[in-house]
Design a protein around this motif. Structure first.
Motif, PDB file in Angstrom:
ATOM      1  N   HIS A  19      11.597  42.435  15.270  1.00 24.29           N
ATOM      2  CA  HIS A  19      11.922  43.417  14.224  1.00 24.29           C
ATOM      3  C   HIS A  19      11.327  44.779  14.565  1.00 24.29           C
ATOM      4  O   HIS A  19      12.001  45.803  14.437  1.00 24.29           O
ATOM      5  CB  HIS A  19      11.413  42.927  12.870  1.00 24.29           C
ATOM      6  CG  HIS A  19      11.600  43.929  11.780  1.00 24.29           C
ATOM      7  ND1 HIS A  19      12.843  44.196  11.242  1.00 24.29           N
ATOM      8  CD2 HIS A  19      10.710  44.746  11.150  1.00 24.29           C
ATOM      9  CE1 HIS A  19      12.712  45.139  10.319  1.00 24.29           C
ATOM     10  NE2 HIS A  19      11.434  45.480  10.241  1.00 24.29           N
ATOM     11  N   ASP A  20      10.088  44.812  15.011  1.00 22.79           N
ATOM     12  CA  ASP A  20       9.442  46.086  15.390  1.00 22.79           C
ATOM     13  C   ASP A  20      10.179  46.743  16.548  1.00 22.79           C
ATOM     14  O   ASP A  20      10.348  47.955  16.586  1.00 22.79           O
ATOM     15  CB  ASP A  20       7.980  45.857  15.770  1.00 22.79           C
ATOM     16  CG  ASP A  20       7.109  45.487  14.577  1.00 22.79           C
ATOM     17  OD1 ASP A  20       7.569  45.676  13.427  1.00 22.79           O
ATOM     18  OD2 ASP A  20       5.981  44.995  14.801  1.00 22.79           O
ATOM     19  N   LEU A  23      13.368  48.332  15.244  1.00 21.30           N
ATOM     20  CA  LEU A  23      13.025  49.517  14.467  1.00 21.30           C
ATOM     21  C   LEU A  23      12.679  50.686  15.390  1.00 21.30           C
ATOM     22  O   LEU A  23      13.129  51.807  15.174  1.00 21.30           O
ATOM     23  CB  LEU A  23      11.860  49.205  13.525  1.00 21.30           C
ATOM     24  CG  LEU A  23      11.494  50.291  12.513  1.00 21.30           C
ATOM     25  CD1 LEU A  23      12.703  50.646  11.644  1.00 21.30           C
ATOM     26  CD2 LEU A  23      10.343  49.827  11.645  1.00 21.30           C
ATOM     27  N   ASP A  27      14.655  54.256  15.667  1.00 20.59           N
ATOM     28  CA  ASP A  27      13.952  55.541  15.573  1.00 20.59           C
ATOM     29  C   ASP A  27      14.244  56.417  16.792  1.00 20.59           C
ATOM     30  O   ASP A  27      14.469  57.619  16.668  1.00 20.59           O
ATOM     31  CB  ASP A  27      12.441  55.339  15.426  1.00 20.59           C
ATOM     32  CG  ASP A  27      12.048  54.887  14.028  1.00 20.59           C
ATOM     33  OD1 ASP A  27      12.880  55.013  13.100  1.00 20.59           O
ATOM     34  OD2 ASP A  27      10.904  54.414  13.871  1.00 20.59           O
TER      35      ASP A  27
END
Length: 183
Positions: A19-20, A23, A27
């Protein structure tokens, strides 16, 4: 819980790590796209400043988007207006003086039906708005057409009407002879 050899694929830490990663990718994509848009606007502003452009006015009216440029003492045949996708190119030349501008046309403007007119020392470029069917909010289906389009000089449609029984246009009343009809 002890994770052997630091392997977390079968554990909740893998989902968190994955998930990180997504993300961070989102970004980076956002930052990259934002920088491109900012650089495009900066380049447009540089062109404006280079050409000391205090001559151009934009207008979003109810029916169309217009750009008006004050071009004193230019000849119509020395004016070129064209588009490529949403980029608008304006070039006008007289003696040693050259007016040049490139700008981005809003997405709602219909570049294929644009026209220009030069009168009273003003170049007016008119873009009708796209019809609702042409302008979709589904941006992922957007077709990018890179064809260069020469914007046509505006010429009103002439509607010549003759009354029954009249032999020529000269035999008609003044009000019936020629009506200029705008597109």
């Amino acid at each position: 819980m002890v994770i052997p050899n630091g392997d977390c694929r079968r554990h909740s830490c893998h989902r968190s790590h994955h998930h990180d990663s997504r993300l961070r990718h989102r970004d980076r994509t956002f930052d990259h796209l934002a920088k491109q848009v900012i650089n495009l606007d900066k380049k447009s502003k540089e062109l404006c400043v280079e050409n000391s452009n205090d001559k151009t006015v934009e207008d979003y009216s109810e029916n169309d988007y217009k750009i008006t440029v004050n071009l004193v003492d230019y000849e119509e045949e020395n004016i070129t207006v064209k588009t490529k996708y949403r980029a608008l190119y304006i070039n006008a030349e007289k003696d040693d003086d050259v007016y040049f501008e490139v700008r981005i046309v809003p997405e709602v403007a219909n570049i294929y039906n644009a026209t220009w007119d030069y009168s009273d020392d003003k170049l007016e470029i008119t873009f009708p708005y796209k019809e609702r069917e042409e302008y979709s909010s589904e941006t992922c289906t957007l077709v990018i057409d890179e064809t260069v389009n020469i914007v046509q000089k505006y010429s009103p449609n002439l509607d010549v009407r003759m009354r029954p029984g009249k032999k020529s246009v000269n035999d008609q009343n003044e009000d019936d002879k020629v009506n200029n009809v705008k597109n």
